[in-house]
Design a protein around this motif. Structure first.
Motif, mmCIF file in Angstrom:
data_model
loop_
_atom_site.group_PDB
_atom_site.id
_atom_site.type_symbol
_atom_site.label_atom_id
_atom_site.label_comp_id
_atom_site.label_asym_id
_atom_site.label_seq_id
_atom_site.Cartn_x
_atom_site.Cartn_y
_atom_site.Cartn_z
ATOM 1 N N THR A 19 1.809 -0.915 4.724
ATOM 2 C CA THR A 19 1.492 -1.790 3.924
ATOM 3 C C THR A 19 2.749 -2.658 3.990
ATOM 4 O O THR A 19 2.604 -3.810 4.041
ATOM 5 N N GLU A 158 -6.720 -2.882 -2.984
ATOM 6 C CA GLU A 158 -6.202 -2.517 -4.403
ATOM 7 C C GLU A 158 -4.880 -3.294 -3.842
ATOM 8 O O GLU A 158 -4.792 -3.510 -3.928
ATOM 9 N N ILE A 160 -0.713 -3.290 -4.548
ATOM 10 C CA ILE A 160 0.539 -2.682 -4.662
ATOM 11 C C ILE A 160 1.270 -3.510 -5.316
ATOM 12 O O ILE A 160 1.781 -4.191 -4.203
ATOM 13 N N TYR A 162 5.796 -3.495 -4.769
ATOM 14 C CA TYR A 162 7.216 -2.825 -3.689
ATOM 15 C C TYR A 162 8.006 -2.388 -4.877
ATOM 16 O O TYR A 162 8.729 -3.478 -5.479
ATOM 17 N N VAL A 211 7.019 1.739 -2.238
ATOM 18 C CA VAL A 211 5.567 1.714 -2.883
ATOM 19 C C VAL A 211 5.817 1.805 -4.647
ATOM 20 O O VAL A 211 6.787 3.208 -4.766
ATOM 21 N N GLY A 214 0.319 1.697 -7.454
ATOM 22 C CA GLY A 214 -0.676 0.522 -6.044
ATOM 23 C C GLY A 214 -1.867 1.180 -6.850
ATOM 24 O O GLY A 214 -2.196 2.332 -7.560
ATOM 25 N N ARG A 216 -5.830 0.344 -7.850
ATOM 26 C CA ARG A 216 -7.386 0.559 -7.379
ATOM 27 C C ARG A 216 -8.292 0.153 -8.010
ATOM 28 O O ARG A 216 -8.786 0.806 -9.382
ATOM 29 N N LYS A 238 4.733 -8.001 -4.688
ATOM 30 C CA LYS A 238 3.061 -7.093 -4.532
ATOM 31 C C LYS A 238 1.939 -8.186 -3.674
ATOM 32 O O LYS A 238 2.235 -9.228 -3.895
#
Ligand code: ATP
Length: 416
Positions: A19, A158, A160, A162, A211, A214, A216, A238
């Motif tokens: 990702t 989701e 995420i 980083y 990451v 995350g 959801r 993100k």
């Protein structure tokens, strides 16, 4: 012209994340390739032995002015950031014209449910003349194509976040309580953030990947709002992905059972489940295609107590992946419960109290009323289990497993 770019197999257990590489590419081509919609994180067959962690691949749609330049940049990014020195990392990137993406649907379906060969990917690439980049054995082309072709009838989002690159591999600074607070406020629109019973923050990985967390959920705006309450180290970037997480897309129904596939099967419990060393619980069910061994392994924690309560004759539907001829349970539906009996001393017909033994081979008696009886009686016991669905706790959940909170079914025993 619009292209779907699909990427897979760029990371290793030592680091990186597909990702993240996809976001680097989106950023690097933004001057001549506009991103359309959200990128997609597609989980493929969870039993595949080549996977690093969750068998995820990424795709995104861009309006590209210059395909050759985009391919050149993708090549540079893969060479610079992918974990190419790891034997198991074999990246693949595909550039699929938007109108050709539907041609990859059945390939994607197979990548999610079945086991494919690299040649299957090459064959599709040649048949549809798909521009691509392949590194080492090129296995990543399978996931790259599948991430483009996946048809998401059901999906979630989701978000995420980083870490800054200098933080990669170092311990994450997060206030775990803030994740519990987020769950308390936003569940079930946001789900599987934490596991309350097992004290695990699911949203924060323990691996050395980029990451930070995350989250959801079903709604983009709520996801964006929710992370304001998280207390963590600063994040670098993100992104929100559309994903097939929590959709049960890997589950196949009513077929002959094969290794490395995931099933939903109805069967009758053959014998009471038993524990083996390590706390794993096993039992067999009789299905229309023969007997099937099922297991609730130790990491499924409290779910094992549900399984331990099954008895011979219970009719259940099991969900899970088959490896080593054993279905690894993700959830079960108890369809009907067999009657459970216990043998007991008879009761006194006068006072109603339980009789006591009158001595070896001499039956039973009530001292007070002087009544006698000669045989034990069979009494039906109350079952602790109820009919309906039971699931593993969040800490044992697979990315693809649909949590009961997302299933529109009756009698859910939701594990949060
Ligand atoms: P992460 O979740 O951290 O991104 P990963 O678990 O996705 O890592 P990968 O590094 O992508 O693991 O490795 C999975 C490999 O398996 C890829 O090369 C992918 O193309 C391949 N693959 C995925 N699904 C299938 C399938 N159904 N059959 C055969 N190979 C597959």
């Amino acid at each position: 012209m619009r292209f779907w770019i699909g990427i897979d197999d760029t990371d290793s257990v030592k680091g990186m994340c597909t990702t993240y590489i996809a976001l680097l590419l989106i950023d690097a081509i933004k001057d001549f390739g506009e991103l359309i919609g959200f990128p997609r994180l597609i989980r493929l067959n969870p039993t595949i032995p080549y996977k690093t962690r969750g068998n995820g691949a990424v795709s995104f749609l861009v309006d590209l002015e210059d395909l050759d330049k985009a391919m050149e940049i993708a090549d540079e990014i893969i060479k610079r950031h992918a974990e190419l020195s790891d034997e198991k990392t074999n990246p693949g990137v595909v550039f699929v014209r938007e109108d050709k993406a539907p041609l990859l649907r059945s390939f994607a379906e197979r990548a999610i449910k079945d086991v494919l060969k690299i040649e299957d990917a090459i064959e599709i690439i040649e048949r549809h003349s798909i521009p691509h980049l392949s590194y080492k054995n090129g296995r990543g082309l399978i996931g790259a194509l599948a991430s483009v072709g996946a048809n998401l009838e059901d999906f979630v989002y989701e978000l995420i976040a980083y870490r800054f690159p200098e933080k990669f591999g170092k311990p994450r600074v997060v206030d775990e309580n803030s994740f519990y607070e987020l769950d308390f406020k936003y569940y079930p629109t946001i789900f599987d953030t934490v596991d309350w019973c097992n004290n695990v923050v699911m949203a924060v990985p323990g691996t050395p990947c980029p990451v930070l967390f995350g989250i959801r959920g079903e709604n983009v705006e709520i996801l964006k709002e929710s992370i304001k309450m998280l207390k963590t180290e600063k994040w670098d970037k993100k992104a929100i992905f559309i994903t097939n997480h929590a959709t049960d897309m890997h589950i196949v129904e009513g077929e002959e059972i094969k290794e490395f596939r995931s099933y939903r099967v109805v069967g009758r419990v053959m014998k009471k489940p038993y524990d083996i060393i390590g706390g794993h619980v096993f039992f067999e069910i009789g299905t229309k295609n023969g007997n099937l061994t099922c297991a609730a392994f130790e990491p499924t924690k409290q779910f094992r107590n549900v399984v331990r309560d099954l008895i011979e004759g219970d009719l259940i539907e099991v969900y899970g992946s088959v490896k080593s001829s054993t279905l690894n349970l993700e959830k079960i539906r108890v369809i009907s419960l067999a009657k459970k009996f216990a043998e007991m001393n008879p009761s006194c017909p006068i006072c109603g109290r339980r009789m006591e033994s009158a001595g070896k081979g001499q039956g039973f008696r009530c001292k007070k009323c002087k009544t006698k009886a000669f045989e034990k009686i069979r009494v039906e016991m109350r079952r602790k289990l109820e009919t309906g669905f039971y699931e593993v706790p969040p800490c044992a959940r697979r990315h693809l497993t649909k949590p009961l909170i997302r299933m529109k079914v009756e009698k859910r025993h939701v594990f949060r």
